[in-house]
Design a protein around this motif. Structure first.
Motif, PDB file in Angstrom:
ATOM      1  N   THR A   4      27.510  52.868  20.569  1.00 31.88           N
ATOM      2  CA  THR A   4      27.148  51.581  19.986  1.00 31.88           C
ATOM      3  C   THR A   4      28.352  51.035  19.245  1.00 31.88           C
ATOM      4  O   THR A   4      29.323  51.761  18.992  1.00 31.88           O
ATOM      5  CB  THR A   4      25.984  51.717  18.985  1.00 31.88           C
ATOM      6  N   ARG A  44      23.442  51.366   4.813  1.00 35.62           N
ATOM      7  CA  ARG A  44      22.761  50.508   5.792  1.00 35.62           C
ATOM      8  C   ARG A  44      23.738  50.098   6.881  1.00 35.62           C
ATOM      9  O   ARG A  44      24.925  49.867   6.608  1.00 35.62           O
ATOM     10  CB  ARG A  44      22.201  49.268   5.102  1.00 35.62           C
ATOM     11  N   ASP A  46      24.282  47.806  10.810  1.00 30.76           N
ATOM     12  CA  ASP A  46      23.805  46.606  11.490  1.00 30.76           C
ATOM     13  C   ASP A  46      23.151  46.933  12.835  1.00 30.76           C
ATOM     14  O   ASP A  46      22.885  46.049  13.617  1.00 30.76           O
ATOM     15  CB  ASP A  46      24.938  45.585  11.668  1.00 30.76           C
ATOM     16  N   GLU A  48      20.214  47.704  15.269  1.00 30.13           N
ATOM     17  CA  GLU A  48      18.805  47.296  15.240  1.00 30.13           C
ATOM     18  C   GLU A  48      17.887  48.504  15.117  1.00 30.13           C
ATOM     19  O   GLU A  48      18.049  49.477  15.849  1.00 30.13           O
ATOM     20  CB  GLU A  48      18.457  46.536  16.528  1.00 30.13           C
ATOM     21  N   GLN A  49      16.932  48.427  14.224  1.00 28.93           N
ATOM     22  CA  GLN A  49      15.955  49.502  14.031  1.00 28.93           C
ATOM     23  C   GLN A  49      16.607  50.869  13.890  1.00 28.93           C
ATOM     24  O   GLN A  49      16.008  51.887  14.220  1.00 28.93           O
ATOM     25  CB  GLN A  49      14.970  49.553  15.214  1.00 28.93           C
ATOM     26  N   ALA A  50      17.836  50.853  13.397  1.00 26.36           N
ATOM     27  CA  ALA A  50      18.551  52.129  13.295  1.00 26.36           C
ATOM     28  C   ALA A  50      18.207  52.795  11.978  1.00 26.36           C
ATOM     29  O   ALA A  50      17.846  52.132  11.016  1.00 26.36           O
ATOM     30  CB  ALA A  50      20.044  51.882  13.366  1.00 26.36           C
ATOM     31  N   PRO A  51      18.290  54.124  11.932  1.00 27.66           N
ATOM     32  CA  PRO A  51      18.072  54.811  10.658  1.00 27.66           C
ATOM     33  C   PRO A  51      19.160  54.474   9.651  1.00 27.66           C
ATOM     34  O   PRO A  51      20.240  53.994  10.012  1.00 27.66           O
ATOM     35  CB  PRO A  51      18.120  56.284  11.064  1.00 27.66           C
ATOM     36  N   ARG A  52      18.842  54.734   8.401  1.00 24.33           N
ATOM     37  CA  ARG A  52      19.814  54.628   7.328  1.00 24.33           C
ATOM     38  C   ARG A  52      20.224  56.029   6.912  1.00 24.33           C
ATOM     39  O   ARG A  52      19.553  56.997   7.246  1.00 24.33           O
ATOM     40  CB  ARG A  52      19.192  53.879   6.143  1.00 24.33           C
ATOM     41  N   ARG A 130      19.619  61.996  11.610  1.00 26.55           N
ATOM     42  CA  ARG A 130      18.556  61.074  12.032  1.00 26.55           C
ATOM     43  C   ARG A 130      18.866  60.480  13.399  1.00 26.55           C
ATOM     44  O   ARG A 130      17.990  60.368  14.261  1.00 26.55           O
ATOM     45  CB  ARG A 130      18.380  59.954  10.990  1.00 26.55           C
ATOM     46  N   ARG A 131      20.121  60.075  13.584  1.00 28.23           N
ATOM     47  CA  ARG A 131      20.489  59.493  14.877  1.00 28.23           C
ATOM     48  C   ARG A 131      20.401  60.531  15.995  1.00 28.23           C
ATOM     49  O   ARG A 131      20.076  60.187  17.139  1.00 28.23           O
ATOM     50  CB  ARG A 131      21.891  58.897  14.811  1.00 28.23           C
TER      51      ARG A 131
END
Lengths: 452, 452
Positions: A4, A44, A46, A48-52, A130-131
């Motif tokens: 990404t 945070r 940018d 979309e709907q990605a974890p923090r 998380r990712r």
């Protein structure tokens, strides 16, 4: 996962304080009235709907705003950075932060600035896990030894541990990991509990909680000592009576003593068969701990929760000054530096029994101990993670203790995220708890003023 | 002086930054581009026409705002306090600050919070000396040994130095002080200069400045090393050629090396007869310095400017890890903790050669070295204070160097007060220098934008 072009767009910081001093939870000989706190950070992106990514440094109240300011000072290193690159190699960020020559002057590699780096680095590991859709312990245990070695900064370590030695330890450590993973998922990782032993508790509460701890399956409890010897003798007697001879009794002096006093005092408690004496003196005093260890054997010496960095741990091991290494998840510069400490301890054959409690320290450090078991030392013998039963409800993925064991987390990440409602309530000074508290105090003062 | 009821009514803090990185003044192997800075504090009282107390922590740029926040966090300990009581016994404030259990967690006794305590404690000593109408060195040298011992915190020190031993050292140290005071006032205290040796200077500048240093009366100069061995060999050769065989050449690696590398590199420079190697490795590494000292003798090992506290100094001395103790005026918790370090060094018979330079470090630390000479060790043999010739003009009582010696200050106080016009110009980011700098940068970006 697919590549990404996501970037870090914000580094949000929060001054979170819990009013724990009102219950004397966490009271010890050095820290009579802590308000357990966290300089909390959320990365945070940018995507979309990605974890923090979530991380924090643990403090005990006053000065938490300084810790938050230190986290804030790291923002330029993070903003705009590629999330893919960060998560593929947190070690690059870690080196950039520790290597910022101007910020380095504020330690170097110790205290407020170093803990701030730990908060941010841990937030990146939370994000990476998380990712990857894995709890951090699994991400680490699944990682290639070569990659793990690349996450460690060997500067100032190579007289004790070289990259080649670390690689060898990790390669050997993997053998049998699958079977150990099954065992970990089935039974968890052994815990001990400090909840009965706070210095502010009276003997009845101590006894009641100690009995309950054994009934709950704990095979070790810990008592705070060091304020008054007669009290300590009485409390140790009560604790030993409550738990019986087969359960380990650890003692924790929280740095209160000078070296000769540590030896005298510990030996005066020897009749209660203590398993270890923790932080008998200054956490900086490698030579002092070595002298204490000689003077109190067979009682073991444990320390590390306030050891500033990997170089201090290195010396504790080189000097034969400790029997137990107590890593802390937020004192050093995050997962990367704790990997170095785990490797050093493995090289010297000294068990790691992590410090926990506070705010979220249990949540974080369990991942590191489980990695150590699965992919480095391969054993839980004489290894226990501290457990304290407060403040877990504020976390989205709180620890789960069953029969005296930490259950392996299954949710992706580093278990570091606070609940939004806890943030709203305990942010200092603007959260709903603290504004109500300030209003109540002001009202009480008005009443007091009229009465006077 | 007569008793007063004066109180501290304000603790003013300032973020002061000088753009030193633009000249490569202060560049070394670890710190390529420092902007010398100070978290500056002024204690104001309600006494009429009374002096103020001035102190600061030295930093090298980024993060100075964190250091200022830490000083700010100490205000509740100071506001409303009796000025008479503070000045009669700074040790009580020092103990209150170091003993604040919640703030202590942020160190303990190290890093940002500890340096903040040092800034505030030093401001009280500045105030006390101004009120006494004496330069600090004289206030200390005139003080009773019993009172000086009461200024020291012996916690975690008594395995190496007891209060009784300290008292004995101070009582013996006073003998002959009057004659030494005359000598100090006549000839000053020996200095050495680092000005020729910054890593960013080319060989011509190095040679020119080294020749001038000897002509100016210095008997020792210092070179930064550790970035590239071939460069270091060439620079050491040029320096030795410039100063001749009779002048001491000190080397400073600023923590760059691991232990084996420190030994190899120092020995590779042995042909230039270096007097000491400074900060060969991590400032936390007591055992590492001991190994380096064995490996590089007869070259001496010097360290201390980044030693976090008295407990680290204690171990350097216990382990026989250093030949030279380098105190720093603003790294530890102020005059009180430096008294402990001076006493420890005296007990172990190791000379103290203070670190200085930066912002105002020369101004402060000269007082401590002069006290050491007058009332503790009684000698300047093999003792020198570092001198760097920049930023002194910003102080109201700048150091005066004559024939390679620090002239004893005569103005009352700790020489810690900045000039008001320097504060107005270099306060970050709102001072006139930094606002003009920001405007110039913005203009350059606009031009660059149009060109692109």
């Amino acid at each position: 996962m697919p590549a990404t072009d996501a970037r870090v767009i914000a580094v949000d910081t929060y001054d979170i304080r819990f009013p724990t001093s009102r219950e004397l939870d966490g009271s010890d000989a050095m820290n009579p009235d802590p308000d357990y706190s966290a300089a909390y950070v959320v990365l945070r992106t940018d995507a979309e709907q990605a974890p923090r990514g979530h991380g924090f440094a643990f403090t005990i109240g006053r000065g938490n705003e300084v810790q938050v300011a230190a986290v804030h000072a790291l923002r330029p290193h993070l903003l705009g950075r590629s999330v893919d690159a960060l998560c593929a190699d947190p070690g690059t960020l870690y080196r950039d932060l520790v290597g910022d020559s101007q910020l380095r002057w504020l330690g170097p590699e110790k205290g407020v600035m170093h803990m701030a780096i730990g908060a941010v680095v841990n937030a990146v590991w939370d994000l990476a896990a998380r990712r990857a859709g894995k709890p951090l312990w699994r991400l680490l245990a699944d990682a290639e030894p070569e990659w793990l070695v690349g996450q460690v900064d060997f500067r100032h370590l190579t007289d004790a541990l070289t990259p080649d030695e670390a690689l060898e330890l990790l390669r050997r450590g993997r053998a049998g990991a699958a079977a150990r993973t099954d065992r970990l998922l089935a039974t968890g990782y052994p815990a001990y509990t400090t909840s009965p032993g706070w210095l502010g508790y009276d003997d009845d509460k101590l006894t009641r909680l100690a009995v309950r701890a054994v009934a709950d399956g704990f095979r070790q409890i810990k008592l705070k000592v060091g304020a008054d010897l007669d009290d300590d003798i009485r409390r140790c007697r009560a604790a030993r009576a409550a738990i019986g001879p087969g359960v380990r009794l650890a003692l924790d002096a929280n740095q209160r003593w000078d070296v000769p006093e540590a030896i005298r005092w510990t030996n005066a408690l020897a009749e209660f068969d203590p398993y270890w004496i923790e932080e008998p003196t200054s956490p900086d005093d490698v030579l002092g701990h070595a002298a204490v260890r000689c003077g109190v054997a067979p009682v073991k010496v444990a320390t590390g929760e306030h050891a500033a960095n990997r170089i201090v741990f290195k010396q504790f091991l080189q000097a034969g000054a400790v029997d137990i290494v107590q890593i802390d998840a937020t004192r050093v510069a995050g997962v990367n530096e704790n990997l170095a400490v785990l490797l050093l301890a493995a090289k010297y054959g000294v068990p790691v029994c992590p410090h926990a409690g506070g705010v979220g320290l249990c949540e974080l450090v369990q991942h590191l101990a489980m990695f150590d078991y699965l992919a480095l030392t391969g054993t839980t013998e004489d290894r226990v993670i501290e457990y304290v039963d407060h403040l877990h409800d504020h976390f989205l993925d709180p620890v789960v203790i069953r029969a005296g064991h930490y259950t392996a987390p299954t949710a992706p990440g580093f278990s570091a995220a606070l609940r939004p409602e806890s943030i709203a309530r305990y942010t200092y000074p603007g959260g709903t708890f603290w504004t109500a508290d300030a209003a109540a105090k002001a009202a009480a003062e008005r009443v007091g003023g009229r009465a006077a």
